[in-house]
Scaffold this motif. Structure first.
Motif, PDB file in Angstrom:
ATOM      1  N   LEU A  86      17.505   3.880  17.357  1.00 54.44           N
ATOM      2  CA  LEU A  86      16.120   4.310  17.121  1.00 54.44           C
ATOM      3  C   LEU A  86      15.183   3.758  18.186  1.00 54.44           C
ATOM      4  CD1 LEU A  86      15.804   4.002  13.242  1.00 54.44           C
ATOM      5  CD2 LEU A  86      15.964   6.091  14.597  1.00 54.44           C
ATOM      6  N   ILE A  87      15.398   2.505  18.567  1.00 53.23           N
ATOM      7  CA  ILE A  87      14.543   1.906  19.599  1.00 53.23           C
ATOM      8  C   ILE A  87      14.758   2.601  20.942  1.00 53.23           C
ATOM      9  CG2 ILE A  87      14.186  -0.202  20.957  1.00 53.23           C
ATOM     10  CD1 ILE A  87      14.595  -1.787  18.375  1.00 53.23           C
ATOM     11  N   VAL A  88      16.004   2.884  21.276  1.00 50.91           N
ATOM     12  CA  VAL A  88      16.305   3.557  22.547  1.00 50.91           C
ATOM     13  C   VAL A  88      15.738   4.981  22.542  1.00 50.91           C
ATOM     14  CG1 VAL A  88      18.190   4.481  23.956  1.00 50.91           C
ATOM     15  CG2 VAL A  88      18.314   2.154  23.084  1.00 50.91           C
TER      16      VAL A  88
ATOM     17  N   PRO B 180       7.831  11.460  21.581  1.00 46.44           N
ATOM     18  CA  PRO B 180       6.403  11.150  21.514  1.00 46.44           C
ATOM     19  C   PRO B 180       5.763  11.627  20.205  1.00 46.44           C
ATOM     20  CG  PRO B 180       6.802  12.913  23.094  1.00 46.44           C
ATOM     21  CD  PRO B 180       8.137  12.430  22.632  1.00 46.44           C
ATOM     22  N   HIS B 181       6.371  12.586  19.533  1.00 44.99           N
ATOM     23  CA  HIS B 181       5.801  13.063  18.270  1.00 44.99           C
ATOM     24  C   HIS B 181       6.080  12.077  17.122  1.00 44.99           C
ATOM     25  CE1 HIS B 181       9.888  14.612  18.570  1.00 44.99           C
ATOM     26  NE2 HIS B 181       9.927  14.620  17.241  1.00 44.99           N
ATOM     27  N   LEU B 182       6.958  11.059  17.352  1.00 40.44           N
ATOM     28  CA  LEU B 182       7.220   9.994  16.378  1.00 40.44           C
ATOM     29  C   LEU B 182       6.891   8.648  17.029  1.00 40.44           C
ATOM     30  CD1 LEU B 182      10.645  11.250  15.005  1.00 40.44           C
ATOM     31  CD2 LEU B 182       8.450  11.372  13.843  1.00 40.44           C
ATOM     32  N   PRO B 183       5.588   8.286  17.078  1.00 32.37           N
ATOM     33  CA  PRO B 183       5.199   7.103  17.839  1.00 32.37           C
ATOM     34  C   PRO B 183       5.693   5.781  17.234  1.00 32.37           C
ATOM     35  CG  PRO B 183       3.317   7.984  16.649  1.00 32.37           C
ATOM     36  CD  PRO B 183       4.442   8.944  16.458  1.00 32.37           C
ATOM     37  N   ASN B 184       5.975   5.729  15.940  1.00 31.63           N
ATOM     38  CA  ASN B 184       6.377   4.472  15.309  1.00 31.63           C
ATOM     39  C   ASN B 184       7.883   4.359  15.101  1.00 31.63           C
ATOM     40  OD1 ASN B 184       3.704   3.714  15.160  1.00 31.63           O
ATOM     41  ND2 ASN B 184       3.419   4.600  13.135  1.00 31.63           N
ATOM     42  N   LEU B 185       8.642   5.138  15.817  1.00 34.28           N
ATOM     43  CA  LEU B 185      10.100   5.123  15.655  1.00 34.28           C
ATOM     44  C   LEU B 185      10.688   3.765  16.035  1.00 34.28           C
ATOM     45  CD1 LEU B 185      12.398   6.968  14.791  1.00 34.28           C
ATOM     46  CD2 LEU B 185      12.685   7.606  17.176  1.00 34.28           C
ATOM     47  N   TRP B 186      10.133   3.115  17.036  1.00 36.26           N
ATOM     48  CA  TRP B 186      10.640   1.809  17.455  1.00 36.26           C
ATOM     49  C   TRP B 186      10.443   0.765  16.366  1.00 36.26           C
ATOM     50  CZ3 TRP B 186       7.780  -2.610  17.817  1.00 36.26           C
ATOM     51  CH2 TRP B 186       6.386  -2.463  17.769  1.00 36.26           C
ATOM     52  N   ILE B 187       9.389   0.912  15.556  1.00 34.20           N
ATOM     53  CA  ILE B 187       9.160  -0.033  14.452  1.00 34.20           C
ATOM     54  C   ILE B 187      10.283   0.099  13.427  1.00 34.20           C
ATOM     55  CG2 ILE B 187       7.630  -0.611  12.533  1.00 34.20           C
ATOM     56  CD1 ILE B 187       5.287   0.193  14.323  1.00 34.20           C
ATOM     57  N   TRP B 188      10.658   1.343  13.113  1.00 39.18           N
ATOM     58  CA  TRP B 188      11.756   1.553  12.165  1.00 39.18           C
ATOM     59  C   TRP B 188      13.065   1.004  12.728  1.00 39.18           C
ATOM     60  CZ3 TRP B 188      10.688   2.253   7.381  1.00 39.18           C
ATOM     61  CH2 TRP B 188       9.502   2.880   7.031  1.00 39.18           C
ATOM     62  N   GLY B 189      13.253   1.113  14.024  1.00 37.43           N
ATOM     63  CA  GLY B 189      14.446   0.544  14.655  1.00 37.43           C
ATOM     64  C   GLY B 189      14.468  -0.967  14.556  1.00 37.43           C
ATOM     65  N   ALA B 190      13.317  -1.590  14.792  1.00 36.08           N
ATOM     66  CA  ALA B 190      13.227  -3.052  14.684  1.00 36.08           C
ATOM     67  C   ALA B 190      13.476  -3.510  13.249  1.00 36.08           C
ATOM     68  CB  ALA B 190      11.865  -3.527  15.177  1.00 36.08           C
ATOM     69  N   VAL B 191      12.948  -2.749  12.294  1.00 33.06           N
ATOM     70  CA  VAL B 191      13.169  -3.082  10.876  1.00 33.06           C
ATOM     71  C   VAL B 191      14.650  -2.969  10.538  1.00 33.06           C
ATOM     72  CG1 VAL B 191      12.733  -2.296   8.513  1.00 33.06           C
ATOM     73  CG2 VAL B 191      10.837  -2.534  10.113  1.00 33.06           C
ATOM     74  N   ALA B 192      15.304  -1.923  11.038  1.00 34.46           N
ATOM     75  CA  ALA B 192      16.737  -1.750  10.774  1.00 34.46           C
ATOM     76  C   ALA B 192      17.548  -2.894  11.376  1.00 34.46           C
ATOM     77  CB  ALA B 192      17.220  -0.413  11.322  1.00 34.46           C
ATOM     78  N   ILE B 193      17.189  -3.332  12.571  1.00 36.66           N
ATOM     79  CA  ILE B 193      17.890  -4.462  13.194  1.00 36.66           C
ATOM     80  C   ILE B 193      17.664  -5.734  12.384  1.00 36.66           C
ATOM     81  CG2 ILE B 193      17.910  -5.976  15.216  1.00 36.66           C
ATOM     82  CD1 ILE B 193      17.502  -3.469  16.925  1.00 36.66           C
TER      83      ILE B 193
END
Length: 195
Positions: free
Chosen positions: A75-77, A83-96
């Protein structure tokens, strides 16, 4: 370990020396942890008893947490490309983070489990704070059974079930190399019958 040449990537002799010291400290801590973890069996050896084989739990305990952490990394990568999902990296960090937290119980289970075959008995100790031990004399073991599915056979883990003469049985799940552990217990059992 392959060390980089001086000047390549800023890893000169000083950097290599620091890395070597760091690895030495990590190995010392790992050895200290293992010695402390095995202390239950070593402290409770019977007179004339020696340790023949030590088993361990398989890394499969970490499969689900690692899968969750890999999904978080994906998700982070993928976040810069969506760009239409700007908070995707946050969900990746939460998953990690959730994956790392989920790995802690498996890590504690691995550190606090001792599986040992001695000249007199088979010992399985589990638990850090509350301890559960199973100790069966070789003369009281009726049979040893190994349960492995297809994936378990490929990856080299399984469940070892110890059947006692009184009808009791004890299962040791997720043991690494269950056939080798079983064979060591059976060899020790046959030796105990000779004496």
């Amino acid at each position: 370990c392959r060390w980089a040449e001086p000047g390549a990537g800023g890893r000169g002799p000083r950097r290599r020396s620091q890395l070597r010291r760091l690895f030495a400290v990590i190995l010392a801590l790992d050895t200290t942890t293992r010695n402390r973890a095995m202390s239950y069996v070593e402290k409770n050896l019977l007179p004339g008893e020696t340790i023949l084989c030590r088993g361990r739990l398989h890394w499969i305990l970490f499969f689900k947490p690692l899968l969750l952490m890999a999904a978080g990394l994906a998700l982070i990568v993928a976040s810069p490309f969506t760009p239409h999902l700007p908070n995707l990296w946050i969900w990746g960090a939460v998953a990690i983070l959730v994956g790392a937290l989920a790995a802690l119980p498996a890590l504690l289970q691995m550190w606090s489990t001792e599986l040992v075959v001695t000249t007199i008995r088979v010992v399985a100790k589990r638990g850090l704070v509350s301890r559960q031990t199973t100790e069966m004399l070789h003369k009281k073991i009726e049979s040893l059974t190994v349960h492995q599915g297809i994936l378990a056979r490929v990856l080299g883990y399984g469940t070892l079930v110890i059947h006692g003469t009184g009808g009791g049985q004890e299962a040791i799940p997720n043991i690494s190399g269950p056939l080798e552990f079983r064979n060591a217990a059976m060899a020790a059992q046959s030796e105990s019958w000779k004496h």
